[in-house]
Enzyme design. Structure first.
Site, PDB file in Angstrom:
ATOM      1  N   LYS A 202       0.811  -1.223   0.000  1.00 43.62           N
ATOM      2  CA  LYS A 202       0.000   0.000   0.000  1.00 43.62           C
ATOM      3  C   LYS A 202       0.838   1.265   0.000  1.00 43.62           C
ATOM      4  CE  LYS A 202      -4.160  -1.859   2.208  1.00 43.62           C
ATOM      5  NZ  LYS A 202      -5.115  -1.678   3.319  1.00 43.62           N
ATOM      6  N   GLY A 357       7.198  -5.628  10.198  1.00 35.99           N
ATOM      7  CA  GLY A 357       7.351  -7.073  10.351  1.00 35.99           C
ATOM      8  C   GLY A 357       7.973  -7.770   9.168  1.00 35.99           C
TER       9      GLY A 357
END
Length: 399
Positions: A202, A357
């Protein structure tokens, strides 16, 4: 921003520190911790309080049990890991509020530590419940927030609990480092040249970061799903590649590209696939000429070479987000190459900060995580901060 009090501003002798930590660590099916970075980074805060002859109560969440007690979401297993790290016995309490925990807290002696059960077993935690926060406030004299990974959350232990401590609240060393290093990038104070590498799916979550960094960064490298909307704006053909459509950020991007086109670097070639799976048919094409029926899943060899060349010359490097679908081994070379290049540049004197992450996972794939200057313990909170947004957890400390 007002001055943020840290634990250096307090003497914890005979005081009970209620520390909000973020021990939401990744575990495997055997409940073995696969990355204890957040725990390791909290140790200096704990040791400082012990050196003052203080007592400690630790509160944290783990996973998303949504207010329901689930054995697989209990954090009891963390007490053994903490005991080994601290080389002292870490006691555990099966509840977070009530008579039982108060008795255990009152029995603590200087140099002793108590870990409480998962905060999210209580639905009140995620609802910012005042009564729940009040009950938690009975467990300490000084509130310490050292949970950077959740300071963007409006949860009871983050935003409401500090109010009951008035002036006796502060941040720990983990939080202090996060703010210090992120500010270094946010305000362009890092060693030049400054390189920013952004990836992931995104672009909407990072458009403000691009706006903030573009003013002082020497190079902004953009890969992964983020690159295809930009290519399309520039008139390229992206085939069936992932495109996040948002008219608002498209307008912002057009302005940025017009004014700062020499700073923003896109891949020039990509590895495309005819389906979204590891065993798909592949070929290397220009990122501006992806055929219909094909999708870009990794940056190509020429792009890897160009990005690595820029990273090698950098004095400061910030990285968030993979440049391909690195979970698929056939499309992981680009992201692995970025991890290696950043680790090598760091060894030669560059300052590197990596967060998110997926980025951290890719570092671990090549055992590069210990070669990075600083691993941010926040994903969403890091992006929130770099987007120049006020973090609720920090606001609760300074208000």
């Amino acid at each position: 921003m007002k001055k943020i009090k840290t634990i250096d501003d307090f003497n914890f002798e005979n005081q009970t520190a209620l520390i909000r930590v973020d021990f939401n660590v990744p575990v495997n099916k055997f409940f073995e911790i696969t990355d204890d970075t957040r725990i390791r980074y909290s140790i200096p805060t704990i040791k400082k309080i012990f050196s003052d002859k203080g007592k400690i109560v630790l509160i944290s969440h783990f996973k998303r049990p949504k207010g329901i007690f689930r054995k697989e979401h209990s954090i009891k297993f963390l007490s053994d890991h903490l005991s080994k790290k601290l080389k002292i016995s870490v006691n555990f309490c099966e509840v977070c509020v009530g008579k039982t925990v108060i008795e255990k807290v009152n029995a603590l002696k200087p140099g002793e530590i108590l870990l409480l059960e998962n905060l999210r077993f209580y639905k009140e935690e995620e609802k910012e419940d005042h009564n729940f926060a009040y009950e938690l406030s009975k467990l300490g004299n000084i509130y310490v927030n050292d949970a950077f990974g959740v300071v963007h959350r409006k949860h009871a232990s983050i935003t409401i609990l500090p109010k009951f401590f008035k002036q006796k609240k502060c941040i720990g060393f983990l939080m202090k480092k996060e703010i210090q290093y992120l500010n270094q990038f946010l305000h362009g104070k890092g060693k030049k040249p400054i390189t920013v590498l952004l990836g992931g799916a995104k672009i909407s979550s990072k458009i403000e970061i691009i706006e903030n960094f573009i003013k002082f960064a020497d190079s902004i490298l953009i890969g992964g799903g983020m690159s295809y909307p930009i290519v399309k704006i520039k008139g390229g053909r992206v085939g069936d590649s992932m495109i996040e459509k948002n008219q608002k950020f498209e307008k912002i991007l057009k302005k940025i590209l017009y004014k700062y086109q020499n700073i923003i670097h896109l891949p020039d070639d990509v590895i495309v696939a005819d389906s979204f799976k590891n065993e798909a048919n592949t070929k290397i094409v220009s990122i501006y000429s992806i055929p219909d029926g094909w999708m870009g899943l990794d940056i190509g060899p020429s792009s890897i070479k160009n990005f690595c060349k820029i990273i090698k010359k950098s004095g400061s490097i910030f990285w968030n987000g993979p440049v391909g679908v690195f979970e698929f081994s056939n499309f992981s070379l680009g992201t692995k190459s970025m991890a290696k290049a950043i680790a090598n540049a760091t060894e030669k004197g560059a300052f590197s900060l990596v967060g998110g992450g997926d980025s951290l996972a890719s570092l671990k794939m090549g055992n590069y995580e210990k070669k990075i200057s600083y691993l941010s313990t926040g994903g969403g909170s890091m992006l929130y901060y770099l987007n120049n947004k006020t973090l609720p957890g920090i606001e609760a400390i300074i208000s």
